[in-house]
Design a protein around this motif. Structure first.
Motif, PDB file in Angstrom:
ATOM      1  N   ALA A  72     -19.518  47.396   8.183  1.00 22.82           N
ATOM      2  CA  ALA A  72     -18.007  48.005   9.547  1.00 22.82           C
ATOM      3  C   ALA A  72     -17.246  46.370   9.357  1.00 22.82           C
ATOM      4  O   ALA A  72     -17.623  45.072   9.265  1.00 22.82           O
ATOM      5  CB  ALA A  72     -18.891  48.220  10.332  1.00 22.82           C
ATOM      6  N   THR A  73     -16.252  46.513   8.736  1.00 17.65           N
ATOM      7  CA  THR A  73     -15.138  45.353   9.351  1.00 17.65           C
ATOM      8  C   THR A  73     -13.805  46.514  10.141  1.00 17.65           C
ATOM      9  O   THR A  73     -13.755  47.252  10.037  1.00 17.65           O
ATOM     10  CB  THR A  73     -14.763  45.320   7.418  1.00 17.65           C
ATOM     11  OG1 THR A  73     -14.263  44.555   7.717  1.00 17.65           O
ATOM     12  CG2 THR A  73     -13.622  46.647   6.969  1.00 17.65           C
ATOM     13  N   THR A  74     -12.887  45.087  10.103  1.00 19.92           N
ATOM     14  CA  THR A  74     -12.164  45.324  10.925  1.00 19.92           C
ATOM     15  C   THR A  74     -10.449  44.561  10.578  1.00 19.92           C
ATOM     16  O   THR A  74     -10.980  43.675   9.831  1.00 19.92           O
ATOM     17  CB  THR A  74     -12.018  45.450  13.039  1.00 19.92           C
ATOM     18  OG1 THR A  74     -11.993  44.021  12.543  1.00 19.92           O
ATOM     19  CG2 THR A  74     -13.457  46.271  13.455  1.00 19.92           C
ATOM     20  N   LEU A  75      -9.232  44.765  10.615  1.00 22.77           N
ATOM     21  CA  LEU A  75      -8.040  44.016  10.155  1.00 22.77           C
ATOM     22  C   LEU A  75      -8.548  42.613  11.151  1.00 22.77           C
ATOM     23  O   LEU A  75      -6.919  42.116  10.935  1.00 22.77           O
ATOM     24  CB  LEU A  75      -7.055  45.396  10.485  1.00 22.77           C
ATOM     25  CG  LEU A  75      -6.938  46.716   9.562  1.00 22.77           C
ATOM     26  CD1 LEU A  75      -6.232  47.274   9.998  1.00 22.77           C
ATOM     27  CD2 LEU A  75      -7.065  46.140   8.217  1.00 22.77           C
ATOM     28  N   THR A  76      -8.718  43.245  12.346  1.00 21.09           N
ATOM     29  CA  THR A  76      -8.492  42.275  13.737  1.00 21.09           C
ATOM     30  C   THR A  76      -9.022  42.235  14.945  1.00 21.09           C
ATOM     31  O   THR A  76     -10.386  43.756  14.695  1.00 21.09           O
ATOM     32  CB  THR A  76      -7.180  41.733  13.539  1.00 21.09           C
ATOM     33  OG1 THR A  76      -6.949  41.309  15.192  1.00 21.09           O
ATOM     34  CG2 THR A  76      -6.662  43.324  15.099  1.00 21.09           C
ATOM     35  N   GLY A  77      -9.349  41.787  16.086  1.00 24.14           N
ATOM     36  CA  GLY A  77     -10.337  41.836  16.761  1.00 24.14           C
ATOM     37  C   GLY A  77     -10.092  40.241  17.909  1.00 24.14           C
ATOM     38  O   GLY A  77      -9.637  39.474  17.335  1.00 24.14           O
ATOM     39  N   LYS A  78     -11.414  40.740  18.618  1.00 24.68           N
ATOM     40  CA  LYS A  78     -11.642  39.646  19.965  1.00 24.68           C
ATOM     41  C   LYS A  78     -12.584  38.744  18.517  1.00 24.68           C
ATOM     42  O   LYS A  78     -13.759  39.657  18.204  1.00 24.68           O
ATOM     43  CB  LYS A  78     -12.502  39.980  20.807  1.00 24.68           C
ATOM     44  CG  LYS A  78     -11.508  41.298  21.873  1.00 24.68           C
ATOM     45  CD  LYS A  78     -11.103  40.078  23.091  1.00 24.68           C
ATOM     46  CE  LYS A  78     -10.089  41.703  23.311  1.00 24.68           C
ATOM     47  NZ  LYS A  78      -8.820  40.892  24.359  1.00 24.68           N
ATOM     48  N   PRO A  79     -12.771  37.460  18.584  1.00 29.75           N
ATOM     49  CA  PRO A  79     -13.623  36.627  18.073  1.00 29.75           C
ATOM     50  C   PRO A  79     -15.349  36.161  18.479  1.00 29.75           C
ATOM     51  O   PRO A  79     -15.977  36.615  17.750  1.00 29.75           O
ATOM     52  CB  PRO A  79     -13.240  34.867  18.057  1.00 29.75           C
ATOM     53  CG  PRO A  79     -11.643  34.909  19.192  1.00 29.75           C
ATOM     54  CD  PRO A  79     -11.799  36.472  19.646  1.00 29.75           C
ATOM     55  N   HIS A  80     -15.139  36.889  19.797  1.00 29.72           N
ATOM     56  CA  HIS A  80     -16.294  36.872  20.276  1.00 29.72           C
ATOM     57  C   HIS A  80     -17.278  38.388  20.031  1.00 29.72           C
ATOM     58  O   HIS A  80     -18.299  38.883  19.945  1.00 29.72           O
ATOM     59  CB  HIS A  80     -16.590  36.570  21.683  1.00 29.72           C
ATOM     60  CG  HIS A  80     -15.848  37.803  22.682  1.00 29.72           C
ATOM     61  ND1 HIS A  80     -14.659  37.364  23.145  1.00 29.72           N
ATOM     62  CD2 HIS A  80     -15.969  39.168  23.190  1.00 29.72           C
ATOM     63  CE1 HIS A  80     -13.759  38.167  24.075  1.00 29.72           C
ATOM     64  NE2 HIS A  80     -14.180  39.340  23.998  1.00 29.72           N
ATOM     65  N   SER A  81     -16.837  38.759  19.213  1.00 30.09           N
ATOM     66  CA  SER A  81     -16.606  40.496  19.024  1.00 30.09           C
ATOM     67  C   SER A  81     -17.131  40.198  17.096  1.00 30.09           C
ATOM     68  O   SER A  81     -17.879  42.066  16.978  1.00 30.09           O
ATOM     69  CB  SER A  81     -16.301  41.316  19.155  1.00 30.09           C
ATOM     70  OG  SER A  81     -15.769  41.488  20.955  1.00 30.09           O
ATOM     71  N   ALA A  82     -17.055  39.403  16.480  1.00 34.26           N
ATOM     72  CA  ALA A  82     -17.124  39.085  15.639  1.00 34.26           C
ATOM     73  C   ALA A  82     -18.481  39.677  14.787  1.00 34.26           C
ATOM     74  O   ALA A  82     -18.773  39.816  13.607  1.00 34.26           O
ATOM     75  CB  ALA A  82     -16.646  37.945  14.297  1.00 34.26           C
ATOM     76  N   TYR A  83     -19.757  39.620  15.475  1.00 36.71           N
ATOM     77  CA  TYR A  83     -20.752  39.710  14.712  1.00 36.71           C
ATOM     78  C   TYR A  83     -21.125  40.868  16.187  1.00 36.71           C
ATOM     79  O   TYR A  83     -21.581  40.775  16.942  1.00 36.71           O
ATOM     80  CB  TYR A  83     -21.644  38.834  15.461  1.00 36.71           C
ATOM     81  CG  TYR A  83     -23.474  39.245  15.499  1.00 36.71           C
ATOM     82  CD1 TYR A  83     -23.424  38.637  13.656  1.00 36.71           C
ATOM     83  CD2 TYR A  83     -24.379  39.382  16.101  1.00 36.71           C
ATOM     84  CE1 TYR A  83     -25.182  39.163  13.674  1.00 36.71           C
ATOM     85  CE2 TYR A  83     -25.368  39.089  15.948  1.00 36.71           C
ATOM     86  CZ  TYR A  83     -26.097  39.266  14.410  1.00 36.71           C
ATOM     87  OH  TYR A  83     -27.458  38.767  14.180  1.00 36.71           O
ATOM     88  N   LEU A  84     -21.762  42.112  15.213  1.00 40.77           N
ATOM     89  CA  LEU A  84     -22.004  43.348  16.222  1.00 40.77           C
ATOM     90  C   LEU A  84     -23.292  42.979  17.271  1.00 40.77           C
ATOM     91  O   LEU A  84     -23.771  43.672  17.988  1.00 40.77           O
ATOM     92  CB  LEU A  84     -20.995  44.174  15.454  1.00 40.77           C
ATOM     93  CG  LEU A  84     -20.090  45.446  15.201  1.00 40.77           C
ATOM     94  CD1 LEU A  84     -20.336  45.803  14.850  1.00 40.77           C
ATOM     95  CD2 LEU A  84     -19.638  45.900  16.777  1.00 40.77           C
TER      96      LEU A  84
END
Length: 144
Positions: A72-84
């Motif tokens: 999965a990938t996203t365009l942007t997000g919260k740094p603490h959510s980079a690891y699912l």
């Protein structure tokens, strides 16, 4: 560029209004998906990741029907959510602190703490009591 097929038959079946929502509201208002999944390999792409619940729920929908999520990938997000994926020790910490809440959680959401994302688990671990979690999630049902 990659000439990959886009799955158009799987859609989010509810509106969760996560933009600007609190963590409890995000947890309370889970995304649900509809549509038949072919037993193929998928890459999930989302515009933003807050706690990762929408991606996790879509992954669950795909896997329940025999599909495989490669990544999965996203365009942007919260740094603490980079690891699912939550670490095993994170799940143990959550259960040690709020384990009395897990049966209620299963009844309400249909899954246990093991299905939470790392960010969701972190949010719950950082909450003082299980009663506060339950009260805040139930209160979020009435938020607009």
């Amino acid at each position: 560029m990659l000439d990959w097929e886009v799955e158009r038959d799987v859609v989010q079946a509810n509106v969760v209004n996560h933009t600007g929502a609190s963590g409890f509201s995000r947890l309370a208002k889970q995304a649900f998906f509809e549509g038949i999944v072919k037993p193929e390999v998928f890459v999930i792409v989302d515009d933003f990741i807050g706690q990762g619940g929408t991606i996790a729920n879509l992954r669950g929908h795909i896997q329940q029907q025999g599909g495989l999520v490669l990544c999965a990938t996203t365009l942007t997000g919260k740094p603490h959510s980079a690891y699912l994926h939550q670490r095993p020790e994170q799940l143990i910490e959550l259960r040690n602190k709020h384990g009395q809440l897990e049966e209620w959680w299963k009844e309400r959401f249909g899954f246990g703490f093991e299905c939470l994302t790392a960010s969701e688990s972190r949010y719950l671990i950082n909450t003082e009591t299980g009663e506060r979690i339950r009260d805040r999630i139930e209160a979020a049902d009435t938020e607009q």
